[in-house]
Design a protein around this motif. Sequence first.
Motif, PDB file in Angstrom:
ATOM      1  N   SER A 145       0.813  -1.217   0.000  1.00 54.29           N
ATOM      2  CA  SER A 145       0.000   0.000   0.000  1.00 54.29           C
ATOM      3  C   SER A 145       0.842   1.261   0.000  1.00 54.29           C
ATOM      4  O   SER A 145       0.321   2.360  -0.156  1.00 54.29           O
ATOM      5  CB  SER A 145      -0.913   0.019   1.233  1.00 54.29           C
ATOM      6  OG  SER A 145      -0.156   0.205   2.416  1.00 54.29           O
ATOM      7  N   ARG A 147       2.374   2.610   2.529  1.00 55.35           N
ATOM      8  CA  ARG A 147       2.342   3.305   3.815  1.00 55.35           C
ATOM      9  C   ARG A 147       3.439   2.737   4.726  1.00 55.35           C
ATOM     10  O   ARG A 147       3.319   1.629   5.228  1.00 55.35           O
ATOM     11  CB  ARG A 147       0.986   3.121   4.485  1.00 55.35           C
ATOM     12  CG  ARG A 147      -0.210   3.573   3.653  1.00 55.35           C
ATOM     13  CD  ARG A 147      -0.267   5.086   3.533  1.00 55.35           C
ATOM     14  NE  ARG A 147      -1.610   5.540   3.126  1.00 55.35           N
ATOM     15  CZ  ARG A 147      -1.923   6.796   2.849  1.00 55.35           C
ATOM     16  NH1 ARG A 147      -0.992   7.742   2.941  1.00 55.35           N
ATOM     17  NH2 ARG A 147      -3.152   7.128   2.493  1.00 55.35           N
ATOM     18  N   TYR A 336      -9.224   4.873   1.265  1.00 59.88           N
ATOM     19  CA  TYR A 336      -7.916   4.748   0.621  1.00 59.88           C
ATOM     20  C   TYR A 336      -7.893   5.586  -0.651  1.00 59.88           C
ATOM     21  O   TYR A 336      -8.653   5.336  -1.589  1.00 59.88           O
ATOM     22  CB  TYR A 336      -7.617   3.283   0.292  1.00 59.88           C
ATOM     23  CG  TYR A 336      -6.219   3.068  -0.248  1.00 59.88           C
ATOM     24  CD1 TYR A 336      -5.118   3.168   0.583  1.00 59.88           C
ATOM     25  CD2 TYR A 336      -6.009   2.778  -1.587  1.00 59.88           C
ATOM     26  CE1 TYR A 336      -3.830   2.980   0.107  1.00 59.88           C
ATOM     27  CE2 TYR A 336      -4.726   2.576  -2.076  1.00 59.88           C
ATOM     28  CZ  TYR A 336      -3.639   2.680  -1.224  1.00 59.88           C
ATOM     29  OH  TYR A 336      -2.373   2.491  -1.710  1.00 59.88           O
ATOM     30  N   ARG A 339      -3.507   5.922  -5.468  1.00 59.06           N
ATOM     31  CA  ARG A 339      -2.053   5.927  -5.255  1.00 59.06           C
ATOM     32  C   ARG A 339      -1.329   5.725  -6.574  1.00 59.06           C
ATOM     33  O   ARG A 339      -1.679   4.836  -7.354  1.00 59.06           O
ATOM     34  CB  ARG A 339      -1.662   4.809  -4.289  1.00 59.06           C
ATOM     35  CG  ARG A 339      -0.149   4.621  -4.116  1.00 59.06           C
ATOM     36  CD  ARG A 339       0.163   3.243  -3.594  1.00 59.06           C
ATOM     37  NE  ARG A 339       1.593   3.018  -3.409  1.00 59.06           N
ATOM     38  CZ  ARG A 339       2.180   1.832  -3.391  1.00 59.06           C
ATOM     39  NH1 ARG A 339       1.443   0.749  -3.548  1.00 59.06           N
ATOM     40  NH2 ARG A 339       3.487   1.712  -3.228  1.00 59.06           N
ATOM     41  N   TYR A 341       2.644   5.098  -7.975  1.00 61.97           N
ATOM     42  CA  TYR A 341       3.963   4.698  -7.487  1.00 61.97           C
ATOM     43  C   TYR A 341       4.853   4.362  -8.675  1.00 61.97           C
ATOM     44  O   TYR A 341       4.403   3.736  -9.642  1.00 61.97           O
ATOM     45  CB  TYR A 341       3.829   3.478  -6.569  1.00 61.97           C
ATOM     46  CG  TYR A 341       5.136   2.914  -6.068  1.00 61.97           C
ATOM     47  CD1 TYR A 341       5.901   3.578  -5.136  1.00 61.97           C
ATOM     48  CD2 TYR A 341       5.614   1.687  -6.551  1.00 61.97           C
ATOM     49  CE1 TYR A 341       7.094   3.060  -4.669  1.00 61.97           C
ATOM     50  CE2 TYR A 341       6.800   1.151  -6.094  1.00 61.97           C
ATOM     51  CZ  TYR A 341       7.544   1.843  -5.141  1.00 61.97           C
ATOM     52  OH  TYR A 341       8.731   1.325  -4.689  1.00 61.97           O
ATOM     53  N   GLN A 367       6.277   8.587  -5.225  1.00 64.22           N
ATOM     54  CA  GLN A 367       4.944   8.168  -4.809  1.00 64.22           C
ATOM     55  C   GLN A 367       4.055   9.389  -4.594  1.00 64.22           C
ATOM     56  O   GLN A 367       4.509  10.425  -4.098  1.00 64.22           O
ATOM     57  CB  GLN A 367       5.022   7.342  -3.526  1.00 64.22           C
ATOM     58  CG  GLN A 367       3.698   6.769  -3.068  1.00 64.22           C
ATOM     59  CD  GLN A 367       3.874   5.723  -1.983  1.00 64.22           C
ATOM     60  OE1 GLN A 367       3.795   4.529  -2.244  1.00 64.22           O
ATOM     61  NE2 GLN A 367       4.126   6.165  -0.754  1.00 64.22           N
ATOM     62  N   TYR A 369      -0.171  10.289  -3.322  1.00 61.34           N
ATOM     63  CA  TYR A 369      -1.529   9.956  -2.923  1.00 61.34           C
ATOM     64  C   TYR A 369      -2.434  11.140  -3.250  1.00 61.34           C
ATOM     65  O   TYR A 369      -2.041  12.303  -3.080  1.00 61.34           O
ATOM     66  CB  TYR A 369      -1.611   9.650  -1.435  1.00 61.34           C
ATOM     67  CG  TYR A 369      -0.930   8.370  -1.026  1.00 61.34           C
ATOM     68  CD1 TYR A 369      -1.570   7.152  -1.171  1.00 61.34           C
ATOM     69  CD2 TYR A 369       0.351   8.389  -0.483  1.00 61.34           C
ATOM     70  CE1 TYR A 369      -0.958   5.973  -0.783  1.00 61.34           C
ATOM     71  CE2 TYR A 369       0.972   7.213  -0.092  1.00 61.34           C
ATOM     72  CZ  TYR A 369       0.320   6.010  -0.257  1.00 61.34           C
ATOM     73  OH  TYR A 369       0.937   4.843   0.120  1.00 61.34           O
ATOM     74  N   ASP A 375       3.913  15.221  -3.550  1.00 62.30           N
ATOM     75  CA  ASP A 375       4.434  13.872  -3.727  1.00 62.30           C
ATOM     76  C   ASP A 375       5.726  13.703  -2.924  1.00 62.30           C
ATOM     77  O   ASP A 375       6.189  14.635  -2.263  1.00 62.30           O
ATOM     78  CB  ASP A 375       4.674  13.585  -5.211  1.00 62.30           C
ATOM     79  CG  ASP A 375       5.562  14.636  -5.869  1.00 62.30           C
ATOM     80  OD1 ASP A 375       6.121  15.499  -5.137  1.00 62.30           O
ATOM     81  OD2 ASP A 375       5.719  14.605  -7.091  1.00 62.30           O
TER      82      ASP A 375
END
Length: 393
Positions: A145, A147, A336, A339, A341, A367, A369, A375
């Motif tokens: 994820s 995180r 959530y 995302r 990446y 990354q 979100y 970022d």
Amino acid sequence: MCRNRSLRRYWVGLPMALAACTVSAANWEIAPRVAGGYRFSDNYRLSLPGAEIEVSGAEADVAATFRTVDPRTNFEITPRINATYFPNERTEDATNYFLTAGFSDVTPRRRIEVPLLFSEEDVVRSELPNAAEGGGLGEPNQGDSGRVVTRNRREFLRIEPSFAYDLSQRYRMELSAHYMQANFNNDVPNAQEDFSEFGAGAALGFNTSERSTLYVRALGFQYETSIKTDAYGGEFEWNTQSSENTRAYIRLGAQQTSPENGPSDSNIIAGAGGQWSTQRNDWFLDLTRSVGPISAGTVVERYQLRLRLKHDVSPRFAIRAGARLSRDEETQEGSYPTRKYATGELGFEWRWMRQWSLVGTYNYRWQEYADEPTDADSNTLLFGIVYEPKRAQ
């Protein structure tokens, strides 16, 4: 804690059980590998600007592959330990454990395979995969994820048995199943929560040529995150394989995803890619759209591109390049955010002796979100020496 102890039993018990299946094998090969070097990162946890953690220090990686040598039945197991020591940030030190294993039994008409993966590692590694990690062609890795602000560790298990049988010269059938489970030392809501997945598939294949096959496959899944989700669907897949290291495929299908406390959602699943080997180059390219659980406690649609290239400049010097780009979108409305990446790396290997080599890698991560103001990115360098005493060439 109960499920963590359960995974530890797999670590000890399952490899021993698999090894017992091949105890009568006549020949074994052992291939140890020892690497040591220096690692630097200017943003180890990929934190937002202003909260970066810089680390530098030693890293060691030790592995040994044990495999049988048999034209029909083979077993392989590789335990591996990776450890870091950062004098400037001792709280970021970690010792990570990995185990990969596989059993295969092949006859002219049938093929049985049972691959297994187990890991116990820091979330910096489990939630921020690099370009070289991941499954095979059409099998992207799942679960991360991104995180990693909270320090934590993850235990992960995946086992994927399959059975294939040639019904005739033109038709074949395939049965497959997989089980995946991830447990964290501490549950962190919306970041690191235990999850699991069980899936099964059945396919009928039609040989369109001597090397190409068209499959029609039925699929079923059950995801366990903060809620339980059932899914079922189907897909068409065409693949061709001209050698062990040269293969291409195209896949297209659909899946109905039904959470226990919300409306159903229809999702497209697809993939296309290939791997090719020439005298001096090895290519790997894979583009997928998949559905699966992640450690944030939800199920996402993941678009992912993986690319790797190895080029032998000379018999002793090779360069490597790789990239991974992904985008995650929650299948249901929830907490959530979308995302994005990306990671890319460039490295080299100089083998000045048959058993010794010098390696170096530069890695860049990025990354973003949708719910954060900006970022984050990081730069990592790794230089080291590798010793492989059983290397043949």
